[in-house]
Design an enzyme around this catalytic site. Structure first.
Site, short mmCIF file in Angstrom:
data_model
loop_
_atom_site.label_atom_id
_atom_site.label_comp_id
_atom_site.label_asym_id
_atom_site.label_seq_id
_atom_site.Cartn_x
_atom_site.Cartn_y
_atom_site.Cartn_z
N GLY A 91 1.10 -1.14 -0.01
CA GLY A 91 0.07 0.05 -0.05
C GLY A 91 0.99 1.29 -0.03
N THR A 102 -1.51 -2.72 7.66
CA THR A 102 -1.16 -1.95 6.55
C THR A 102 -1.88 -0.63 6.53
OG1 THR A 102 -0.47 -3.97 5.58
CG2 THR A 102 -0.73 -2.27 4.15
N HIS A 128 -0.95 1.76 9.34
CA HIS A 128 0.46 2.60 8.84
C HIS A 128 0.33 3.73 7.58
CE1 HIS A 128 4.87 1.99 7.77
NE2 HIS A 128 4.50 2.53 6.51
N GLU A 129 -0.69 3.17 6.50
CA GLU A 129 -0.75 4.07 5.73
C GLU A 129 -1.45 5.21 6.03
OE1 GLU A 129 1.35 3.88 3.22
OE2 GLU A 129 1.60 1.76 3.25
N HIS A 155 0.59 7.71 7.78
CA HIS A 155 1.41 8.49 6.51
C HIS A 155 0.37 9.63 6.17
CE1 HIS A 155 5.16 6.38 6.25
NE2 HIS A 155 4.70 5.29 5.61
N HIS A 204 8.45 7.14 8.32
CA HIS A 204 9.08 6.04 9.06
C HIS A 204 10.00 6.66 9.99
CE1 HIS A 204 8.07 4.13 4.77
NE2 HIS A 204 7.19 3.75 5.53
N ASP A 208 12.19 11.11 11.74
CA ASP A 208 10.62 11.25 11.45
C ASP A 208 10.14 12.36 12.25
OD1 ASP A 208 11.04 10.51 14.24
OD2 ASP A 208 9.78 8.55 14.22
ZN LIG Z 1 5.31 3.57 4.99
#
Ligand SMILES: [Zn+2]
Length: 741
Positions: free
Chosen positions: A202, A242, A245-246, A249, A255, A269
């Site tokens: 992703g 996943t 995590h996305e 962002h 990260h 980060d």
């Molecule tokens: Zn990432």
């Protein structure tokens, strides 16, 4: 970033030094680089964002944020739309699977995950530390939209059929996107192809730039890493993180190993409570499994020195210990983004207009949809259909199958429908729910081939893998065991930049050792043809573990069959056994260790298989089958499947300049290439079958060497049919047929 595809189930293998073929990681940084190359102003926007936040965080006091979930309602409610971009395959995931992801997003963002017990609290080099106490509630709740941009009732899920579901790029998002200032857009696709050896699970778009309203803004995730039921690691713990995590962002998090180039930068980060860490994903180690080592520590320069925070959602750690928290300062950063960059999303007027304010579950009108695994078959065969209707509970179904028997059905699963006569048939489904009725008709949906196939028997070649449309052409993959499936890959190819791969399974984790898998063609007419042929290229490396896995009895086999009765019976036409099947050598040179990911480097690592002449039945309805028996070796690649009649004498000039049109016939775009051995005056013109000139591809002087031109359907507004490319090279002329499908 635990729980990226297959990661958890391969923990033991990773620990012993083997890597898995298809471990996927995050493509956000790569996506950002791509965006920057097209929009250089993004660099400044990102710099400003980071600098502004640096100022802002100075005002942050640790007491400002609670580590436990607050009893109060979330501070930020975010309306969500999930776009399922599918091609009638398993990527068309259920509403329930989507809801399972929304539920998990809310558990993870509100610090309510069940694996929070794995957060460490310990002493390290004599100093007490607690990641447990750093974990924070992000006070964000995601809710599927109840009203679409036009104010219509919706369940927040949009389903769009597209043959490009494997592409997973920004262009694809434009097929379905809702105002990104009002909705958090999530796209679910079959694959994300970026030509890497490391797969992409992703990627997200960062919040800065584009006046906060880019039509590509949101996250895109492959279906088998979205949610925790259905196609996405069902029942597996730890859960797939996943999308968490996305979404991190998307809310501005980087990260923790972001500044690895700066060697353990303390704030790579841009948050100060994630210990510095270094990591660079490779195909051999796309993710880190270090659960066995609680003291795993890549950077020792911080004071006090702390072990790497495997618990963080934004890192690339996998395993039971990993990926279960955001830190307090990560939450501060997300709030900064929500207050400054994504403010429109959670304002009350937007919550009202997107229907999520009261979290109601009002029922909408249904939207009818269906699919089948076999659209193309021969007369007399049966087809079964699957109901995929959505947006509401369904209480009644009305199927209509003109040309089929039975011609109607009134149940969700209509059973097998028999088609006795060649032709193309539409299928209609009408569904009814508590709030309304919806009907859909797919025109030309079922293709019944005649007893005598009517495909032209002339030269026929197409690179279905390149065009990603083999299923449209009636080519079908079959499996004895479908846990290990063919995947399209752009990591290598014999030609045309993509091919099909049967992934290695050296430890037989998918029980594919000994199982047969086949590619079956539609029917072709070879009546009265004496010089017919069928050919393909493949690449394969045997494994050093094969004998152990198969008990020495299972050997690889590759066979080619033909059928003249629509696949009821098959005759073997070619067989390649274990001793000659390798394309990288013989003896021990034919073998490759399982921890090496075999990728053929060039055409010399491929072999051709061809059956021709009397091996092609003189029949009007010929089907071909390529069958592979897997025995625990490395990846098997297949490409450049061709059939037709052996070509006659070509125009001498065309031969001289190695003139080619690939693919031909073509669907979207084809490439003309040739090689001049000296400078020439060249004209290339395109004509239709009536002799009308459609355009000039090139006119002028051309240097010696290889030349290439693309002809796309859209460029000349071409309809299906026959066209001619007329070449004039230094006064010498020839003409070549091209076919648009
Ligand atoms: Zn990432």
């Amino acid at each position: 970033m635990k729980k990226f595809l297959l990661a958890a189930s391969f923990a033991i293998i990773s620990a012993s030094g083997y890597s898995q073929v298809k471990v996927n990681s995050c493509g956000t940084d790569q996506h950002h680089q791509n965006l920057v190359s097209e929009h250089p102003e993004l660099l400044e926007a990102k710099k400003k964002f980071d600098a502004d936040f640096k100022e802002y965080i100075k005002t942050y006091k640790p007491s400002d944020k609670n580590s436990l979930k607050k009893a109060s309602a979330p501070k930020y409610i975010i309306p969500v739309v999930v776009h399922v971009l599918h091609n009638y395959g398993s990527e068309n995931i259920s509403d329930a699977q989507i809801q399972s992801e929304i539920n998990f997003l809310n558990q993870s963002f509100r610090n309510l995950v069940s694996d929070s017990t794995n957060r460490r609290q310990d002493t390290f080099n004599g100093v007490f530390y607690s990641y447990k106490q750093l974990a924070a509630d992000a006070e964000v709740e995601f809710r599927l939209a109840r009203k679409d941009p036009k104010g219509n009732c919706t369940n927040g899920i949009v389903r769009v059929q597209t043959p490009l579901t494997n592409k997973g790029n920004d262009d694809l998002k434009q097929l379905s996107v809702w105002d990104t200032k009002r909705y958090f857009n999530i796209w679910v696709v079959r694959g994300i192809n970026r030509g890497n050896t490391v797969g992409i699970a992703g990627y997200a778009q960062f919040p800065m730039g584009f006046n906060n309203g880019a039509s590509t803004d949101g996250i895109i995730v492959i279906h088998n890493e979205f949610g925790n039921i259905g196609t996405s690691n069902p029942g597996q713990t730890p859960k797939v993180t996943t999308s968490t995590h996305e979404a991190g962002h998307w809310l501005g998090l980087y990260h923790p190993f972001q500044t690895q180039g700066e060697t353990c930068g303390l704030d790579g980060d841009e948050v100060l409570d994630t210990p510095p860490t270094i990591f660079s994903a490779t195909s051999n180690e796309p993710l880190r499994n270090k659960c066995a080592d609680k003291r795993y520590n890549t950077c020792t320069n911080e004071i006090p020195d702390l072990p790497d925070m495997q618990e963080n959602y934004m890192d690339y750690f996998i395993g039971n210990c990993a990926s279960n928290m955001f830190t307090k300062q990560q939450v501060v950063r997300m709030h900064y983004v929500l207050d400054n960059y994504r403010r429109t999303l959670w304002q009350e007027d937007n919550l009202i207009s997107t229907g999520v304010k009261d979290n109601s579950t009002a029922t909408c009108s249904p939207i009818a949809s269906f699919s089948t695994t076999t659209r193309i078959t021969c007369a007399g065969n049966k087809i079964s259909f699957t109901d995929n209707s959505y947006n509401s509970n369904i209480t009644a179904w009305k199927w209509s199958f003109p040309g089929g028997t039975p011609a109607t059905a009134t149940t969700k699963a209509p059973g097998q429908i028999q088609y006795d006569n060649p032709g193309t048939y539409e299928v209609t489904l009408e569904v009814t729910g508590p709030n309304g009725t919806s009907s859909v008709t797919y025109k030309d949906y079922v293709v019944i081939q005649p007893a005598a196939a009517n495909n032209p028997s002339g030269y026929y070649t197409a690179d279905w893998w390149y065009q990603n449309n083999w299923y449209d052409k009636g080519w079908v993959f079959e499996y004895e065991n479908d846990k290990n499936k063919w995947v399209r890959t752009a990591a290598t190819s014999f030609n045309q930049n993509a091919c099909m791969m049967y992934p290695k399974d050296p430890f037989n984790l998918s029980s594919s050792v000994g199982a047969l898998t086949s590619l079956i063609s539609p029917s072709y007419n070879f009546q009265g043809v004496s010089n017919g042929y069928f050919s393909f290229n493949y690449a394969f490396a045997q494994g050093t573990l094969s004998a152990d896995i198969g008990g020495g009895a299972t050997k690889e086999e590759l066979r080619v069959y033909t059928s003249v009765d629509c696949g009821k019976t098959w005759i073997s036409r070619a067989a390649i056994g274990s001793s000659t099947i390798s394309t990288i050598g013989t003896g021990t040179a034919a073998q490759l260790a399982s921890n090496i990911n075999f990728v053929p480097a060039n055409q010399s690592k491929w072999k051709e298989v061809k059956v021709e002449g009397s091996s092609i039945p003189n029949n009007s309805n010929v089907k071909f089958k390529i069958e592979f028996k897997y025995a625990g070796g490395n990846n098997f690649y297949l490409d450049n499947v061709k059939l037709g009649t052996v070509t006659g004498i070509e125009d001498e000039l065309a031969k001289q300049i190695k003139f080619s049109v690939q693919p031909n016939p073509f669907n979207y775009e084809t490439t003309i290439s040739y090689e001049l051995n000296k400078n020439e005056d060249v004209e290339i013109r395109l004509f239709d079958i009536a002799g009308k000139e459609l355009g000039v591809l090139f006119s002028g002087d051309q240097a010696a060497g290889i030349q290439e031109f693309q002809i796309s359907k859209s460029q000349f507004n071409l309809q299906s049919g026959l066209y001619f490319v007329n070449m004039n090279i230094g006064g010498q002329k020839f003409s070549k047929k091209i076919v648009v499908e």
